[in-house]
Design a protein around this motif. Structure first.
Motif, PDB file in Angstrom:
ATOM      1  N   UNK A  74      45.663  -6.704  13.766  1.00 48.33           N
ATOM      2  CA  UNK A  74      44.358  -6.918  13.131  1.00 48.33           C
ATOM      3  C   UNK A  74      44.504  -6.631  11.637  1.00 48.33           C
TER       4      UNK A  74
ATOM      5  N   UNK B  68      41.382  -2.899   5.418  1.00 49.66           N
ATOM      6  CA  UNK B  68      40.277  -1.944   5.253  1.00 49.66           C
ATOM      7  C   UNK B  68      40.836  -0.553   4.941  1.00 49.66           C
TER       8      UNK B  68
ATOM      9  N   UNK C 224      42.156  -0.610   1.347  1.00 51.34           N
ATOM     10  CA  UNK C 224      41.079  -0.621   0.356  1.00 51.34           C
ATOM     11  C   UNK C 224      40.403   0.741   0.214  1.00 51.34           C
ATOM     12  N   UNK C 225      40.387   1.478   1.302  1.00 50.97           N
ATOM     13  CA  UNK C 225      39.693   2.776   1.275  1.00 50.97           C
ATOM     14  C   UNK C 225      40.644   3.959   1.082  1.00 50.97           C
TER      15      UNK C 225
ATOM     16  N   UNK D 244      38.426 -10.102  11.683  1.00 50.46           N
ATOM     17  CA  UNK D 244      38.111  -9.452  12.956  1.00 50.46           C
ATOM     18  C   UNK D 244      36.786  -9.895  13.569  1.00 50.46           C
ATOM     19  N   UNK D 245      35.839 -10.217  12.733  1.00 51.48           N
ATOM     20  CA  UNK D 245      34.551 -10.627  13.302  1.00 51.48           C
ATOM     21  C   UNK D 245      34.717 -11.914  14.097  1.00 51.48           C
TER      22      UNK D 245
ATOM     23  N   UNK E 113      30.464 -14.154   7.060  1.00 56.80           N
ATOM     24  CA  UNK E 113      29.802 -12.849   7.086  1.00 56.80           C
ATOM     25  C   UNK E 113      30.815 -11.742   6.774  1.00 56.80           C
ATOM     26  N   UNK E 114      32.006 -11.901   7.380  1.00 60.15           N
ATOM     27  CA  UNK E 114      33.040 -10.904   7.126  1.00 60.15           C
ATOM     28  C   UNK E 114      33.377 -10.861   5.633  1.00 60.15           C
TER      29      UNK E 114
ATOM     30  N   UNK F 267      30.485  -9.156   3.902  1.00 56.20           N
ATOM     31  CA  UNK F 267      30.475  -7.711   4.171  1.00 56.20           C
ATOM     32  C   UNK F 267      31.607  -6.997   3.429  1.00 56.20           C
ATOM     33  N   UNK F 268      32.743  -7.657   3.406  1.00 54.56           N
ATOM     34  CA  UNK F 268      33.900  -7.022   2.801  1.00 54.56           C
ATOM     35  C   UNK F 268      33.706  -6.795   1.313  1.00 54.56           C
TER      36      UNK F 268
ATOM     37  N   UNK G 257      31.157  -5.775   0.160  1.00 58.55           N
ATOM     38  CA  UNK G 257      30.290  -4.590   0.045  1.00 58.55           C
ATOM     39  C   UNK G 257      28.921  -4.944  -0.332  1.00 58.55           C
TER      40      UNK G 257
END
Lengths: 579, 463
Positions: free
Chosen positions: B125, B131, B134-135, B422-423, B456-457, B460-461, B463
């Motif tokens: 994934x 993710x 990025x974090x 992933x979505x 959408x992903x 959302x990504x 932010x």
């Protein structure tokens, strides 16, 4: 007598107290060398165990919150609320309520835009305060790490514990929401509760601020800076200060960032050990004192009779033969004292006898000397008379004078008390002839001396008193017909005299008395014959025989019906061999 | 005499005092172990009163599921702990689930700031790996990679490039070997159905399916849950045949699925299910694998990691492996990311010393010993560590066949799992595949839903 009571006592004390002192010292050394380090090790282990347990309790609390957080995060509705996919507020409150249990008092969820606040139990939360808390908390660079906070709230400044955490979407990098848990104080109270009065436990955050218990400042903790400098560090640490002033541990929960600091004075922690050591010391000292006292008593008990006996022996040794142990002694000492007293009595008697014998001997010697003066004159006179009688042809007178002269000659014996058997028999023959002349026709006599014993020596004057007794007592009731026989012969390495008469005999009780006098002491003999009539001659014989021969003679009387027979056996002293 | 006794007593007392004085201990300060292992819910394992000096490295791994993971992972743990004995020790939380269970758990742990020290299978994934990057949830491995010539030698150059960020960081480890995904088939079924060899074209493939069906066999093991892994592998392989398809699959997180190659792929998938079992719709991977290993079906698209389960009595009857062959997809195609994937990483949720232990684990996975073992047992091949004759001898028949097919590959294609968001994978394919197969929605409608979720992903990504 060099042994004194002090020496004995000291030896007893040393012999018994020395091992006790040695045991005492060994015990003290063992405690200090073995038990103390072992105990110290145990205390360190226990301290470590307690420290680990405390931090595990914090981790356990954190773990519960972490599991709760994961459960909330994993909830689809909560995820949808993050991604803005639409959700029902009531559903969220219900989810939060389901997660309020155990150590969690309340849960608040704030959406990422800070516009919506959901509470498990809204009545307990001031929404405005929650928003301000989130805004004022530095969450930059924090992905989802829970922030544990102590917040003083309420009028009395009561501390409450909160955990603030970002609520993240599992898959998408959307803006996070916020979860705020209010945590119960009880688990923290349990962590700082110690089972000993000496240990103090504090929970500090990574900045060194006291989280629990409340009401303390860092200064009031009185914990060395060296220890506090490790608060929040990765490594868990335990100290036993070089001067053994204190035990301390710093255990940090990496996940929360809080450290549990425990601190205890070494002496307080080791108080149990000190108490134990004191108890052993005092007990041993008490045993030592009690043992000493007991030993002293025992020493006194056993040395006192020894001292008394020793003193009595010393006094006896110095010639005080009247010394006796008057004190009543115990145990085996009573036997010793009785033995001593008996022995002293016997020695005293023997010494008295010896002294008496000496006195008697002196008297006899004096008498002998006196007799030696007059008898010579008498003897010369008798010789003149003998010559005159012979010249006058009076044979009976001549014989009488001759007998008397011989009697006196043998009696004198130049002062010697020892004569030959021959002389002794001759002496008694002269006496009998004189007595025949005196008691005309009263008795006849015969003398028979075995040639083998004639030259043996015996104490003189032993036969004359016997025959005298026969004449004066045996023939007291007759006018004539008396017969006296004197025999001397060898027997049992000695000489045996038999003096027989045909007189009236001796009363049986007197006979028994005479036969037993050989076993009596000198005083008893003296008393016996002093009380009897005319028995002094026989006493004199027995006394002299006993004095001179001791056990080396036998004297017996027996009634021969008629008459009496006296038998005297005297042991040969070895100067002349029996033929 | 008195002096003698006093002398003895004095001597004893003096000796005792000396002994007592000697018994005094000096103060101590000791490290009572670290609390480094407290992450991931692990308890501090430092023994009381001692400092073990061994750093516990908490990791999470799977040891269940009908693949080679259990064999590989257990080998890795045993040899790592032996190699770093006294320094590091892996504390493994064994997860009794399939790959998706691991990924789900990993996401949960990440959201609660509680990741294991070492992460693997991130390629499954890609979005989740990104993710994490990025974090700032991962440790930069670049300094350690640069410091290790051996690691550099083993790493696939394309993978090094792929795993290096624009600012020169390396949050995920480069691949050191690669696997090729094709299809397992039951040779006995094929023989009985009169099929001489595995079909090399799609027409021949459908023909073979018909023959198998006619012979009384269910041709395919498929499922719809877990992103429809098996049908998606076979379906997406069709895109390898065209440049459009290749271009589409080269995209990372495509947002527009309404393209002919995807529509065609979805049509193929719909058709594939007509040759599958009744429980395929709504069924999961484990069910599909079980159908194949039980001889209920004749084919299952999957990677070489499944070879181990074919001889495992837990999953297959004795002698089953001998009936199995391995083939490329029609068009001599196999799926492979060729190192352009995220593989392993080290999380920042642990102290530095634990991170270092986890980095050593990454390096161990790049060692010749591990690469060779992974090749023999899971089919991950390395050009730096080629299989020796001895290795080849030790390969199972199926693995040997797989190795032979790899040499015959004419086309490769990147796998959808590593490329798509992933979505789309989890919320559309996993749920809408059933509707597609049932005819509730068309391929075009399905593609639209996929596009919407991808968009959408993407939103959302940002932010």
């Amino acid at each position: 007598m060099k042994l004194t009571k002090n020496k004995m006592r000291n030896k007893l004390l040393v012999c018994i107290l020395l091992p006790i002192i040695a045991i005492f010292i060994v015990t003290q050394v063992s405690i200090d060398r073995i038990i103390r380090p072992y105990l110290e090790e145990l205390l360190i282990d226990r301290t470590l165990h307690m420290a680990e347990r405390r931090v595990e309790q914090i981790n356990s609390l954190e773990s519960q919150l972490s599991n709760t957080a994961q459960s909330i995060i994993g909830n689809e509705t909560m995820q949808m609320s993050l991604s803005g996919s639409g959700f029902a507020p009531a559903q969220i409150e219900r989810i939060l309520q389901l997660h309020v249990f155990d150590n969690i008092l309340n849960i608040t969820y704030v959406t990422s835009d800070l516009n919506h606040i959901y509470n498990a139990y809204p009545a307990y939360v001031n929404s405005q305060w929650v928003l301000e808390l989130i805004r004022n908390t530095d969450l930059s660079g924090n992905y989802a790490k829970p922030i544990w906070m102590k917040i003083d709230q309420g009028k009395d400044g009561e501390s409450r514990f909160y955990v603030l955490q970002k609520l993240r979407h599992l898959s998408v990098n959307v803006r996070p929401g916020y979860l705020l848990y209010q945590v119960r104080q009880e688990p923290l109270e349990r962590i700082i509760t110690t089972d000993g009065e000496s240990e103090r436990v504090f929970i500090l955050n990574s900045d060194g601020d006291i989280m629990y218990p409340r009401g303390f400042t860092t200064d009031e903790m009185s914990i060395p800076t060296e220890i506090l400098s490790h608060v929040g560090g990765i490594s868990n640490r335990i100290w036993l200060s070089a001067d053994k002033e204190y035990f301390a541990t710093v255990y940090t929960s990496f996940r929360i960032g809080w450290s549990v600091v425990s601190y205890a004075k070494y002496n307080d922690v080791m108080k149990r050990y000190s108490d134990m050591q004191s108890l052993i010391t005092y007990t041993t000292a008490l045993i030592l004192i009690a043992s000493s006292a007991l030993i002293l008593l025992l020493a006194l008990h056993y040395t006192r009779p020894i001292v008394i006996i020793t003193r009595a022996l010393a006094s006896f040794e110095n010639g005080k033969f009247q010394t006796r142990i008057e004190n009543r002694l115990s145990d085996e000492f009573e036997i010793i004292s009785d033995t001593f007293n008996g022995m002293a009595d016997r020695i005293d008697t023997l010494i008295s006898d010896v002294e008496k014998s000496r006195e008697d001997l002196k008297t006899a010697e004096l008498d002998s000397l006196m007799y030696q003066i007059n008898p010579h004159f008498i003897y010369n006179t008798l010789s003149n008379m003998y010559m005159l009688a012979r010249m006058s042809g009076n044979d009976q007178l001549t014989l009488l004078i001759h007998s008397l002269s011989s009697f006196l000659r043998i009696s004198l014996s130049k002062g010697s008390s020892i004569v030959t058997v021959q002389s002794e028999v001759e002496h008694v023959s002269c006496y009998l002839m004189i007595q025949q002349a005196r008691y005309n026709g009263l008795f006849t006599f015969s003398v028979d001396v075995n040639i083998g014993v004639s030259q043996l020596t015996v104490l003189k004057f032993i036969l004359q008193p016997i025959v005298e007794n026969s004449i004066s007592h045996g023939f007291s009731g007759i006018a004539n017909g008396g017969v006296i026989e004197v025999k001397a012969y060898a027997k049992d390495n000695g000489v045996c005299f038999e003096i027989s008469d045909n007189g009236i005999g001796i009363a049986s009780d007197t006979l028994n008395g005479l036969n037993s006098i050989g076993h009596l002491s000198s005083d008893d003999l003296r008393n016996l014959f002093r009380e009897s009539e005319g028995g002094y001659g026989i006493w004199n014989v027995i006394a002299r025989l006993q004095l001179y021969y001791g056990g080396g003679y036998r004297l017996t009387f027996e009634n021969t019906c008629p008459g009496t027979k006296c038998t005297i056996w005297i042991k040969n002293k070895g100067d002349v061999t029996i033929a | 005499m008195k002096k003698t006794w006093l002398g003895i007593i004095s001597a004893i007392l003096v000796l005792s005092l000396v002994a007592c004085a000697g018994g005094q201990n000096s103060g101590t300060e000791q490290n009572a172990g670290t609390n480094a292992a407290q992450g991931s819910g692990q308890q501090s394992a430092a023994p009381s009163g001692t400092s073990s000096g061994v750093v516990k490295v908490p990791i999470m791994m799977r040891n269940a599921g009908n693949d080679s993971q259990a064999v590989i992972n257990e080998f890795m743990v045993e040899n790592y702990n032996k190699l770093y004995e006294g320094q590091y020790e892996l504390e493994v939380e064994w997860l009794p689930g399939v790959a998706e269970d691991y990924r789900t758990k990993l996401k949960m742990l990440n959201a609660s700031n509680d990741l294991p020290a070492w992460l693997y299978d991130l390629h499954a994934e890609t979005a989740f790996a990104e993710l994490l990057i990025q974090n700032n949830r991962l440790v930069d491995l670049k300094p350690h990679f640069d410091a290790s010539p051996e690691w550099q030698r083993m790493a696939i150059p394309e993978s090094v490039e792929f795993n290096t960020t624009a600012d020169g960081k390396m949050y995920t480890s480069p691949a050191v070997s690669t696997e090729y995904v094709g299809i397992f088939y039951n040779k006995e079924h094929f023989q009985n159905a009169g099929i001489a060899s595995f079909p090399e074209t799609w027409d021949d493939f459908w023909d073979a399916c018909n023959k198998l069906k006619a012979a009384g066999y269910t041709p395919l093991s498929l499922h719809t849950t877990e992103t429809g892994w098996c049908p998606m592998l076979l379906g997406t392989s069709t895109m390898a045949l065209s440049d459009e398809g290749q271009a589409f699959m080269n995209q990372m997180f495509p947002t527009d699925f309404n393209v002919p190659v995807v529509i065609n792929m979805l049509d193929v998938i719909t058709r594939l299910f007509t040759y599958s079992t009744a429980d395929a719709v709504g069924g999961n991977y484990a069910l599909a694998a079980n159908n194949f290993c039980s001889g209920n079906t004749s084919m299952i698209p999957n990677g070489p990691w499944m070879v181990a389960s074919l001889s495992d009595p837990q999953f297959a009857p004795e002698g089953f492996e001998e009936k199995v062959g391995y083939a490329m997809y029609p068009g001599k195609t196999m799926l492979s990311n060729q190192g352009k994937i995220y593989e392993m990483a080290v999380s920042v949720d642990h102290p530095e010393e634990v991170q270092l232990g986890a980095i050593e684990l990454v390096k161990y996975r790049a060692s010749e010993e591990f690469i060779r073992f992974n090749a023999v047992h899971a089919g991950y091949f390395s050009t730096v560590v080629p299989l020796t004759d001895e290795d080849m001898e030790s390969l199972s028949p199926v693995m040997r066949e797989y190795a032979a097919r790899v040499l015959e590959i004419e086309r490769t294609l990147l796998r959808y799992q590593a490329q798509w968001d992933p979505l789309t994978q989890n919320e559309v394919i996993s749920t809408e595949l059933v509707s597609l197969i049932n005819g509730t929605i068309t391929s075009e409608e399905m593609a639209t839903k996929m596009s919407e979720s991808a968009a959408k992903f993407a939103t959302d990504s940002q932010g």
